[in-house]
Design a protein around this motif. Structure first.
Motif, mmCIF file in Angstrom:
data_model
loop_
_atom_site.group_PDB
_atom_site.id
_atom_site.type_symbol
_atom_site.label_atom_id
_atom_site.label_comp_id
_atom_site.label_asym_id
_atom_site.label_seq_id
_atom_site.Cartn_x
_atom_site.Cartn_y
_atom_site.Cartn_z
ATOM 1 N N PRO A 196 -9.369 21.383 -36.503
ATOM 2 C CA PRO A 196 -9.758 21.828 -37.851
ATOM 3 C C PRO A 196 -9.801 20.634 -38.793
ATOM 4 C CG PRO A 196 -7.472 22.419 -37.369
ATOM 5 C CD PRO A 196 -8.058 21.908 -36.085
ATOM 6 N N LYS A 197 -10.667 20.719 -39.797
ATOM 7 C CA LYS A 197 -10.794 19.615 -40.740
ATOM 8 C C LYS A 197 -9.475 19.343 -41.453
ATOM 9 C CE LYS A 197 -15.741 20.336 -41.545
ATOM 10 N NZ LYS A 197 -16.792 20.657 -42.546
ATOM 11 N N ASP A 198 -8.737 20.402 -41.734
ATOM 12 C CA ASP A 198 -7.448 20.250 -42.398
ATOM 13 C C ASP A 198 -6.323 20.313 -41.370
ATOM 14 O OD1 ASP A 198 -7.917 22.887 -41.787
ATOM 15 O OD2 ASP A 198 -6.933 23.687 -43.581
ATOM 16 N N PHE A 199 -6.412 19.465 -40.337
ATOM 17 C CA PHE A 199 -5.485 19.502 -39.210
ATOM 18 C C PHE A 199 -4.032 19.380 -39.657
ATOM 19 C CE2 PHE A 199 -3.423 17.380 -35.461
ATOM 20 C CZ PHE A 199 -3.511 18.470 -34.607
ATOM 21 N N ASN A 200 -3.751 18.435 -40.545
ATOM 22 C CA ASN A 200 -2.377 18.262 -41.015
ATOM 23 C C ASN A 200 -1.884 19.486 -41.762
ATOM 24 O OD1 ASN A 200 -2.194 15.757 -39.881
ATOM 25 N ND2 ASN A 200 -2.586 14.631 -41.773
ATOM 26 N N SER A 201 -2.782 20.115 -42.520
ATOM 27 C CA SER A 201 -2.404 21.318 -43.253
ATOM 28 C C SER A 201 -2.073 22.452 -42.288
ATOM 29 C CB SER A 201 -3.530 21.751 -44.196
ATOM 30 O OG SER A 201 -3.226 22.980 -44.810
ATOM 31 N N VAL A 202 -2.857 22.557 -41.225
ATOM 32 C CA VAL A 202 -2.618 23.596 -40.223
ATOM 33 C C VAL A 202 -1.252 23.395 -39.577
ATOM 34 C CG1 VAL A 202 -3.331 24.473 -37.967
ATOM 35 C CG2 VAL A 202 -5.035 24.063 -39.738
ATOM 36 N N ILE A 203 -0.935 22.142 -39.234
ATOM 37 C CA ILE A 203 0.320 21.852 -38.553
ATOM 38 C C ILE A 203 1.514 22.018 -39.471
ATOM 39 C CG2 ILE A 203 1.691 19.972 -37.556
ATOM 40 C CD1 ILE A 203 -0.724 18.994 -36.126
ATOM 41 N N LEU A 204 1.406 21.478 -40.691
ATOM 42 C CA LEU A 204 2.566 21.416 -41.569
ATOM 43 C C LEU A 204 2.750 22.645 -42.445
ATOM 44 C CD1 LEU A 204 2.240 17.684 -42.671
ATOM 45 C CD2 LEU A 204 3.667 18.624 -40.863
ATOM 46 N N LYS A 205 1.659 23.382 -42.724
ATOM 47 C CA LYS A 205 1.761 24.501 -43.655
ATOM 48 C C LYS A 205 1.439 25.848 -42.998
ATOM 49 C CE LYS A 205 0.638 21.569 -47.642
ATOM 50 N NZ LYS A 205 -0.299 21.338 -48.773
ATOM 51 N N GLY B 251 0.766 26.632 -39.691
ATOM 52 C CA GLY B 251 1.471 26.903 -38.446
ATOM 53 C C GLY B 251 0.687 27.814 -37.509
ATOM 54 N N SER B 252 1.356 28.263 -36.466
ATOM 55 C CA SER B 252 0.674 29.057 -35.440
ATOM 56 C C SER B 252 1.413 30.347 -35.108
ATOM 57 C CB SER B 252 0.532 28.220 -34.161
ATOM 58 O OG SER B 252 1.821 27.845 -33.683
ATOM 59 N N LEU B 253 2.346 30.754 -35.963
ATOM 60 C CA LEU B 253 3.182 31.904 -35.630
ATOM 61 C C LEU B 253 2.371 33.165 -35.388
ATOM 62 C CD1 LEU B 253 6.053 32.880 -35.186
ATOM 63 C CD2 LEU B 253 6.228 33.328 -37.647
ATOM 64 N N SER B 254 1.393 33.427 -36.265
ATOM 65 C CA SER B 254 0.571 34.639 -36.093
ATOM 66 C C SER B 254 -0.187 34.602 -34.778
ATOM 67 C CB SER B 254 -0.410 34.772 -37.265
ATOM 68 O OG SER B 254 0.267 34.982 -38.475
ATOM 69 N N ALA B 255 -0.755 33.433 -34.464
ATOM 70 C CA ALA B 255 -1.514 33.288 -33.222
ATOM 71 C C ALA B 255 -0.622 33.463 -32.004
ATOM 72 C CB ALA B 255 -2.199 31.923 -33.190
ATOM 73 N N MET B 256 0.583 32.898 -32.038
ATOM 74 C CA MET B 256 1.452 32.982 -30.879
ATOM 75 C C MET B 256 2.023 34.389 -30.709
ATOM 76 S SD MET B 256 0.740 30.160 -29.797
ATOM 77 C CE MET B 256 1.586 30.422 -28.247
ATOM 78 N N ARG B 257 2.207 35.106 -31.811
ATOM 79 C CA ARG B 257 2.617 36.508 -31.688
ATOM 80 C C ARG B 257 1.494 37.325 -31.056
ATOM 81 N NH1 ARG B 257 5.575 37.267 -37.608
ATOM 82 N NH2 ARG B 257 7.611 36.400 -37.000
ATOM 83 N N PHE B 258 0.267 37.039 -31.455
ATOM 84 C CA PHE B 258 -0.866 37.750 -30.861
ATOM 85 C C PHE B 258 -0.954 37.448 -29.371
ATOM 86 C CE2 PHE B 258 -5.337 37.836 -29.538
ATOM 87 C CZ PHE B 258 -5.623 39.164 -29.777
#
Length: 214
Positions: free
Chosen positions: A84-93, A95-102
């Motif tokens: 993603p263009k905002d890679f750092n934002s995805v990692i630091l803000k 996150g992936s909790l919703s995706a991993m729950r799915f």
């Protein structure tokens, strides 16, 4: 009568690009080696917190190295890594909790659907990715709703805790169960060692049989 397949557990998080690389290679080898691959959706943020580790993105030199490293590995592994263009934002803000729950919900009901390479870091892309992976709109919507239940949350927590007990300090990790022994290997660059432990042959990230089809 042949030997029973050796069990390999892959603990991963879609937030980790190296998880994607290892996922692809293990999927390529699961019909070549005598293994049973079990996918374990986990939460990398919780693992890092538990171990005291930090994401590479918060350390400038590591972040710079990782960017260059992944560009090289993308070609070497022949995996279409996308960021993603905002890679750092995805990692630091975000996150992936919703995706991993799915993915935990999918793993509980349709584990075969996890053997796809769809990118679902952004929760808004979850339904679209699920449909591309072969789930109907109804099933995907149902699993998305189930992902917010206590049952799924507890399962993700238990899987993450299992990774921590194996000694994880990041993701991906592969846990190989061989001849009564358990081996935990960190990262996507331990395939040659994994092959040695399994008594199998390592033929590179794109084995010849698959390479002929690419």
């Amino acid at each position: 009568m042949g030997l029973s397949p050796r069990t390999l557990e892959l603990f991963y998080d879609v937030l980790s690009p190296y998880s994607w690389l290892l996922f692809e290679v293990l999927c390529r080898y699961q019909n070549i080696w005598n293994i049973e691959l079990q996918l374990r959706p986990s939460c990398i943020a919780a693992i890092m917190k538990d171990s005291g580790n930090k994401p590479p993105a918060v350390l400038p030199r590591k972040a710079q190295y990782m960017t260059k490293d992944l560009k090289r590995l993308k070609q070497h592994f022949q995996v279409p890594l996308r960021f993603p263009k905002d890679f750092n934002s995805v990692i630091l803000k975000k996150g992936s909790l919703s995706a991993m729950r799915f993915l935990t919900a999918v793993n509980m009901e349709h584990p075969e659907s996890l053997e796809k390479d769809e990118d679902i870091v952004d929760p808004q892309s979850i339904l679209a990715a699920a449909q591309k992976a072969g789930l109907s709109t109804g099933k995907a919507q149902g699993l998305l709703e189930k992902s917010s239940t206590a049952q799924v949350k507890n399962q993700l927590k238990e899987t993450t805790e299992a990774a921590c007990k194996y000694g994880a300090f990041g993701l991906p990790i592969t846990v190989a169960h061989v001849d009564g022994q358990t081996h935990m290997l960190f990262g996507s660059d331990r395939m040659e060692l994994l092959a040695y432990l399994l008594g199998e042959k390592w033929m590179g990230p794109v084995p010849p049989a698959l390479n002929a089809k690419l």
